[in-house]
Design a protein around this motif. Structure first.
Motif, PDB file in Angstrom:
ATOM      1  N   ASP A 294       0.834  -1.464  -0.044  1.00 28.23           N
ATOM      2  CA  ASP A 294      -0.081  -0.176  -0.059  1.00 28.23           C
ATOM      3  C   ASP A 294       0.736   1.148  -0.243  1.00 28.23           C
ATOM      4  OD1 ASP A 294      -2.332  -1.282   0.276  1.00 28.23           O
ATOM      5  OD2 ASP A 294      -2.521  -1.393   2.263  1.00 28.23           O
ATOM      6  N   LEU A 295       0.633   2.230  -0.895  1.00 28.61           N
ATOM      7  CA  LEU A 295       1.508   3.357  -0.992  1.00 28.61           C
ATOM      8  C   LEU A 295       0.322   4.508  -0.637  1.00 28.61           C
ATOM      9  CD1 LEU A 295       3.764   5.429  -2.114  1.00 28.61           C
ATOM     10  CD2 LEU A 295       2.759   5.459  -4.423  1.00 28.61           C
ATOM     11  N   VAL A 296       0.899   4.831   0.623  1.00 29.28           N
ATOM     12  CA  VAL A 296       0.159   5.998   1.401  1.00 29.28           C
ATOM     13  C   VAL A 296       0.793   7.431   1.174  1.00 29.28           C
ATOM     14  CG1 VAL A 296      -0.578   6.953   3.643  1.00 29.28           C
ATOM     15  CG2 VAL A 296      -0.496   4.472   3.096  1.00 29.28           C
ATOM     16  N   LYS A 297      -0.187   8.249   0.644  1.00 30.96           N
ATOM     17  CA  LYS A 297       0.305   9.702   0.475  1.00 30.96           C
ATOM     18  C   LYS A 297      -0.233  10.715   1.509  1.00 30.96           C
ATOM     19  CE  LYS A 297       0.646  11.404  -3.897  1.00 30.96           C
ATOM     20  NZ  LYS A 297       2.084  11.426  -3.680  1.00 30.96           N
ATOM     21  N   VAL A 298       0.713  11.184   2.180  1.00 34.19           N
ATOM     22  CA  VAL A 298       0.222  12.334   3.334  1.00 34.19           C
ATOM     23  C   VAL A 298       0.575  13.519   2.363  1.00 34.19           C
ATOM     24  CG1 VAL A 298       0.551  13.023   5.413  1.00 34.19           C
ATOM     25  CG2 VAL A 298       1.309  10.892   5.112  1.00 34.19           C
ATOM     26  N   ILE A 299      -0.715  14.066   2.271  1.00 35.92           N
ATOM     27  CA  ILE A 299      -0.866  15.242   1.220  1.00 35.92           C
ATOM     28  C   ILE A 299      -1.202  16.494   1.925  1.00 35.92           C
ATOM     29  CG2 ILE A 299      -1.654  16.316  -0.924  1.00 35.92           C
ATOM     30  CD1 ILE A 299      -2.350  13.558  -1.591  1.00 35.92           C
ATOM     31  N   GLY A 300      -0.423  17.387   2.193  1.00 30.68           N
ATOM     32  CA  GLY A 300      -0.546  18.766   2.769  1.00 30.68           C
ATOM     33  C   GLY A 300       0.333  19.672   2.049  1.00 30.68           C
ATOM     34  N   THR A 301       1.179  20.706   3.043  1.00 26.00           N
ATOM     35  CA  THR A 301       1.913  21.512   2.556  1.00 26.00           C
ATOM     36  C   THR A 301       2.979  20.790   1.613  1.00 26.00           C
ATOM     37  OG1 THR A 301       3.293  21.305   4.432  1.00 26.00           O
ATOM     38  CG2 THR A 301       1.722  23.149   4.373  1.00 26.00           C
ATOM     39  N   SER A 302       3.622  19.620   1.754  1.00 23.04           N
ATOM     40  CA  SER A 302       4.454  19.032   0.966  1.00 23.04           C
ATOM     41  C   SER A 302       3.739  17.611   1.116  1.00 23.04           C
ATOM     42  CB  SER A 302       5.716  18.740   1.691  1.00 23.04           C
ATOM     43  OG  SER A 302       5.705  18.128   2.952  1.00 23.04           O
ATOM     44  N   THR A 303       4.347  16.581   0.563  1.00 27.10           N
ATOM     45  CA  THR A 303       3.855  15.121   0.732  1.00 27.10           C
ATOM     46  C   THR A 303       5.007  14.403   1.184  1.00 27.10           C
ATOM     47  OG1 THR A 303       4.379  14.282  -1.502  1.00 27.10           O
ATOM     48  CG2 THR A 303       2.454  15.448  -1.497  1.00 27.10           C
ATOM     49  N   CYS A 304       4.591  13.372   2.121  1.00 28.96           N
ATOM     50  CA  CYS A 304       5.266  12.203   2.045  1.00 28.96           C
ATOM     51  C   CYS A 304       4.720  10.911   1.702  1.00 28.96           C
ATOM     52  CB  CYS A 304       5.823  12.223   3.852  1.00 28.96           C
ATOM     53  SG  CYS A 304       7.233  11.193   4.181  1.00 28.96           S
ATOM     54  N   ASP A 305       5.611  10.081   1.074  1.00 26.97           N
ATOM     55  CA  ASP A 305       4.797   8.911   0.652  1.00 26.97           C
ATOM     56  C   ASP A 305       5.533   7.616   1.194  1.00 26.97           C
ATOM     57  OD1 ASP A 305       3.885   9.594  -2.704  1.00 26.97           O
ATOM     58  OD2 ASP A 305       4.250  10.918  -1.016  1.00 26.97           O
ATOM     59  N   ILE A 306       4.555   6.739   1.807  1.00 23.44           N
ATOM     60  CA  ILE A 306       5.178   5.509   2.499  1.00 23.44           C
ATOM     61  C   ILE A 306       4.954   4.506   1.779  1.00 23.44           C
ATOM     62  CG2 ILE A 306       5.381   4.220   4.807  1.00 23.44           C
ATOM     63  CD1 ILE A 306       6.965   6.708   4.832  1.00 23.44           C
ATOM     64  N   LEU A 307       5.664   3.458   1.220  1.00 24.41           N
ATOM     65  CA  LEU A 307       5.208   2.129   0.677  1.00 24.41           C
ATOM     66  C   LEU A 307       5.997   1.078   1.766  1.00 24.41           C
ATOM     67  CD1 LEU A 307       4.212   0.531  -1.578  1.00 24.41           C
ATOM     68  CD2 LEU A 307       6.314   0.644  -2.800  1.00 24.41           C
ATOM     69  N   LEU A 337       9.368   2.033   2.677  1.00 26.98           N
ATOM     70  CA  LEU A 337      10.100   2.989   1.680  1.00 26.98           C
ATOM     71  C   LEU A 337       9.583   4.467   1.734  1.00 26.98           C
ATOM     72  CD1 LEU A 337       9.909   0.360  -1.153  1.00 26.98           C
ATOM     73  CD2 LEU A 337      11.518   0.521   0.456  1.00 26.98           C
ATOM     74  N   GLU A 338      10.442   5.589   1.954  1.00 27.84           N
ATOM     75  CA  GLU A 338       9.829   6.766   1.965  1.00 27.84           C
ATOM     76  C   GLU A 338      10.415   7.479   0.648  1.00 27.84           C
ATOM     77  OE1 GLU A 338      10.679  10.859   4.423  1.00 27.84           O
ATOM     78  OE2 GLU A 338      11.136   8.929   5.704  1.00 27.84           O
ATOM     79  N   ALA A 339       9.317   8.150   0.317  1.00 34.31           N
ATOM     80  CA  ALA A 339       9.470   9.233  -0.631  1.00 34.31           C
ATOM     81  C   ALA A 339       8.862  10.620  -0.354  1.00 34.31           C
ATOM     82  CB  ALA A 339       9.145   8.753  -2.056  1.00 34.31           C
ATOM     83  N   GLY A 340       8.795  11.336  -1.384  1.00 28.90           N
ATOM     84  CA  GLY A 340       7.988  12.711  -1.198  1.00 28.90           C
ATOM     85  C   GLY A 340       8.037  13.811  -1.986  1.00 28.90           C
ATOM     86  N   GLN A 341       7.192  14.934  -1.993  1.00 29.34           N
ATOM     87  CA  GLN A 341       7.597  16.040  -2.850  1.00 29.34           C
ATOM     88  C   GLN A 341       7.645  17.360  -1.612  1.00 29.34           C
ATOM     89  OE1 GLN A 341       3.623  14.560  -4.898  1.00 29.34           O
ATOM     90  NE2 GLN A 341       4.320  16.324  -6.138  1.00 29.34           N
ATOM     91  N   SER A 342       8.768  18.059  -1.898  1.00 28.18           N
ATOM     92  CA  SER A 342       9.018  19.088  -0.910  1.00 28.18           C
ATOM     93  C   SER A 342       8.112  20.163  -0.751  1.00 28.18           C
ATOM     94  CB  SER A 342      10.476  19.870  -1.258  1.00 28.18           C
ATOM     95  OG  SER A 342      11.363  18.706  -1.257  1.00 28.18           O
ATOM     96  N   ALA A 343       6.956  20.433  -1.836  1.00 32.24           N
ATOM     97  CA  ALA A 343       5.959  21.066  -1.835  1.00 32.24           C
ATOM     98  C   ALA A 343       4.794  20.577  -2.727  1.00 32.24           C
ATOM     99  CB  ALA A 343       6.663  22.483  -2.389  1.00 32.24           C
ATOM    100  N   PHE A 344       3.855  20.926  -1.983  1.00 27.38           N
ATOM    101  CA  PHE A 344       2.330  20.513  -2.563  1.00 27.38           C
ATOM    102  C   PHE A 344       1.520  21.623  -2.668  1.00 27.38           C
ATOM    103  CE2 PHE A 344      -1.251  18.074  -3.863  1.00 27.38           C
ATOM    104  CZ  PHE A 344      -0.624  17.116  -4.684  1.00 27.38           C
ATOM    105  N   GLY A 345       0.713  21.649  -1.475  1.00 31.39           N
ATOM    106  CA  GLY A 345       0.027  22.620  -0.925  1.00 31.39           C
ATOM    107  C   GLY A 345       0.623  24.044  -0.668  1.00 31.39           C
ATOM    108  N   ASP A 346       1.785  24.073  -0.392  1.00 31.14           N
ATOM    109  CA  ASP A 346       2.663  25.301  -0.412  1.00 31.14           C
ATOM    110  C   ASP A 346       2.732  25.890  -1.637  1.00 31.14           C
ATOM    111  OD1 ASP A 346       3.458  25.363   2.269  1.00 31.14           O
ATOM    112  OD2 ASP A 346       5.517  24.884   2.223  1.00 31.14           O
ATOM    113  N   ILE A 347       2.562  25.146  -2.698  1.00 25.62           N
ATOM    114  CA  ILE A 347       2.559  25.854  -4.118  1.00 25.62           C
ATOM    115  C   ILE A 347       1.126  26.582  -4.451  1.00 25.62           C
ATOM    116  CG2 ILE A 347       2.697  25.322  -6.702  1.00 25.62           C
ATOM    117  CD1 ILE A 347       4.473  23.054  -5.971  1.00 25.62           C
ATOM    118  N   TYR A 348       0.166  25.755  -4.105  1.00 26.84           N
ATOM    119  CA  TYR A 348      -0.710  26.575  -4.073  1.00 26.84           C
ATOM    120  C   TYR A 348      -1.169  27.959  -3.331  1.00 26.84           C
ATOM    121  CZ  TYR A 348      -2.100  21.780  -5.547  1.00 26.84           C
ATOM    122  OH  TYR A 348      -2.023  20.381  -5.762  1.00 26.84           O
ATOM    123  N   ALA A 349      -0.536  27.743  -1.980  1.00 25.45           N
ATOM    124  CA  ALA A 349      -0.548  28.991  -0.979  1.00 25.45           C
ATOM    125  C   ALA A 349       0.444  30.130  -1.663  1.00 25.45           C
ATOM    126  CB  ALA A 349      -0.048  28.422   0.260  1.00 25.45           C
TER     127      ALA A 349
END
Length: 564
Positions: A294-307, A337-349
């Motif tokens: 299961d790949l879980v995406k925590v989506i907020g100001t940035s993202t962190c993805d856990i598989l 396994l951890e991954a992520g995006q350094s900005a997500f919601g922060d870009i909209y802000a």
């Protein structure tokens, strides 16, 4: 479940985010979310100790202490006293890597009078990128052949968002900090130590999550990198390895028991279990009921993805370009396994701030404009979203890159910048917003591809976090771009719920986290399915995104060579 538990039992999950802390009170038997309290960090909200233009973001430890106390008190105020007295454990998750310097007694230096207002003595927030040069030094050393490649199990590239780069950079900037810092501690380890009165560096329990993903801890080389490597990063780290730690723990274990002092401050029974801490994304995956593949995406100001995957199936393979592969950093029996995006919601802000700038400037001179500014501040993103939903992408639509805060995955590079291209005189604000949302979805797909292309099976994608709950437009865009179903969980507080699950295990209510998940994890609320009608168009634009990224990387390399 422990058959001897016959009375009501509750647990608290503490979720320390970038702006606030949330305290979630959960029935440990039924999983019911009974009450919650949210408190924003007072100094942070004033903008103190930050220099965004230099990517400096610092949290004062008093912000954590004061906000945590208030949030727990708020949650307990919603329930009868007998419920408060039935709390048997506390779990903790935090942002990360968010380290701070501590003295020989375990005090964060900013809590000492002489360092109270020194940003270098505070917690270095996850999105602080001031230490880019130190991260590059670590990568140079690790890949030189002179030392063990300590980046081997963290994707092959060390990031300026992580522990050792920040410790070395801050120490070199401030001689007083370097002289007074006995050791360094991650926020997710410090909060449990604080609550249990177990802050001394020799006894403070460190979690495998922070140690493995951010501090290059691995059992194959005996724990942390050797001293010669650390000293080569910076002379300010001389002798630090023996002042750090050898053992690590999973979140199912106790960091200690709630001290009498903190029991009185919080209004809880003394001596209850305090679980070892983890990062928010890892506990969020547990709170979402995730298991293997299961790949879980925590989506907020940035993202962190856990598989999470079976460690035996991974074997000796190393997954490149990610943020670490650590057994036990989420569920103790699986490799995360951890991954992520350094900005997500922060870009909209960011885009909202750009559009609001004229009105904000006007309101400083014309007070009557302030009301309009406040209205637009709340309404602008919903208005843009509504307009973007009706926008039809075409061959001439703007294309964006989501690297406004650098790139975390694949292959961390915090020198990279965002971009908006293919603009013309007909480009509108909704079209630009749609392109920015699409870019964050492109970044999400790049992460899925990074895993799958290296043989890591993804069976299900689960989204948690504020944006997954509040923006159907963003979630449908992600489903369309990634080309997979995306399940959104019911709970709005999955990270805190995951912390509560581990609190229940540490307190002895359950034998292990999987057993606790069955009773307490959040169910799925809805599933977004990809729209076949836009499949070809999305695939074509993703290729454009990748080509734009290659160009931006070449530009970044050129600018760096010019600076040198």
């Amino acid at each position: 479940m422990n058959p001897f538990i016959t009375q009501p039992a509750h647990v608290i999950g503490l979720d320390f985010g970038s702006d606030s802390v949330r305290a979630l009170l959960v029935n440990a038997i039924s999983g019911e979310e009974v009450a919650s309290g949210v408190t924003y960090y007072p100094r942070w909200m004033q903008g103190l100790y930050n220099q965004p233009e230099q990517s400096q973001f610092r949290h004062h430890p008093k912000d954590y202490i004061e906000a945590m106390t208030q949030a727990v008190r708020e949650a307990l105020a919603e329930v009868p006293d007998d419920i408060a007295q039935s709390v048997v454990g506390i779990g903790v998750d935090t942002t990360g890597s968010t380290p701070a310097p501590i003295d020989a007694e375990g005090n964060v230096l900013a809590l000492l009078p002489e360092f109270e207002h020194n940003p270098h003595a505070m917690f270095i927030l996850w999105k602080d990128h001031t230490s880019v040069s130190k991260a590059e030094r670590i990568n140079e050393l690790a890949h030189s052949g002179e030392f063990t490649d300590y980046t081997k199990f963290i994707g092959g590239i060390y990031s300026s968002e992580w522990f050792w780069a920040k410790a070395a950079w801050v120490s070199e900037q401030d001689e007083a900090i370097a002289n007074h810092a006995y050791s360094w501690v991650e926020l997710c380890d410090w909060i449990p130590a604080l609550l249990s009165g177990n802050q001394h560096p020799k006894t403070l329990r460190r979690g495998i999550c922070a140690a493995g993903h951010k501090a290059m801890w691995h059992e194959s080389w005996g724990g942390l990198p050797d001293q010669a490597f650390l000293s080569a990063i910076s002379p300010t780290l001389d002798g630090i390895r023996e002042r750090m730690f050898d053992e690590v723990y999973t979140a199912e274990q106790r960091a200690g028991n709630l001290s009498a002092e903190w029991a009185q401050k919080l209004g809880l029974p003394a001596g209850i279990a305090v679980a070892v801490g983890e990062f928010d994304c890892h506990m969020g995956a547990v709170g979402a009921g995730a298991g293997a593949h299961d790949l879980v995406k925590v989506i907020g100001t940035s993202t962190c993805d856990i598989l999470m995957v079976d460690a035996e199936k991974v074997g000796d393979r190393t997954i490149h370009g990610i943020c670490g592969q650590v057994k036990g950093s989420a569920l103790p029996n699986l490799m995360a396994l951890e991954a992520g995006q350094s900005a997500f919601g922060d870009i909209y802000a960011w885009f909202k701030r750009v559009l609001l700038w004229p009105l904000e400037s006007l309101a400083k001179e014309l007070p009557e404009a302030e009301t309009t500014r406040q209205i637009l501040d709340k309404a602008l993103i919903p208005l843009l979203t509504q307009a973007a939903e009706g926008y039809d992408f075409n061959a001439h639509s703007p294309l964006a890159m989501d690297w406004h805060n650098g790139r975390r995955t694949p292959y961390a590079n915090q020198r990279l910048k965002g971009a908006l291209t293919d603009l013309n005189l007909g480009s509108t604000a909704p079209a630009l917003f749609a392109a920015l949302v699409e870019s964050t979805a492109h970044g999400a797909k790049a992460i899925v591809d990074c895993f799958v292309d290296q043989g890591m099976e993804v069976e299900r994608v689960i989204a948690i976090g504020g944006i997954s709950q509040k923006s159907p437009y963003v979630m449908q865009m992600c489903a369309d771009v990634i080309g997979r179903d995306i399940a959104v969980v019911h709970s709005e507080q999955c990270c805190a719920l995951g912390a509560a699950i581990f609190a229940a295990v540490a307190a002895g209510i359950y034998d292990d986290a999987q057993q606790a998940q069955q009773a307490m994890a959040s169910p799925i609320r809805e599933v977004y399915q990809p729209n076949d009608a836009v499949k070809s168009m999305r695939a074509s634009r993703y290729l454009g995104y990748r080509e734009l990224g290659q160009h931006l990387e070449q530009m970044a390399e050129f600018h760096q060579s010019q600076e040198q």
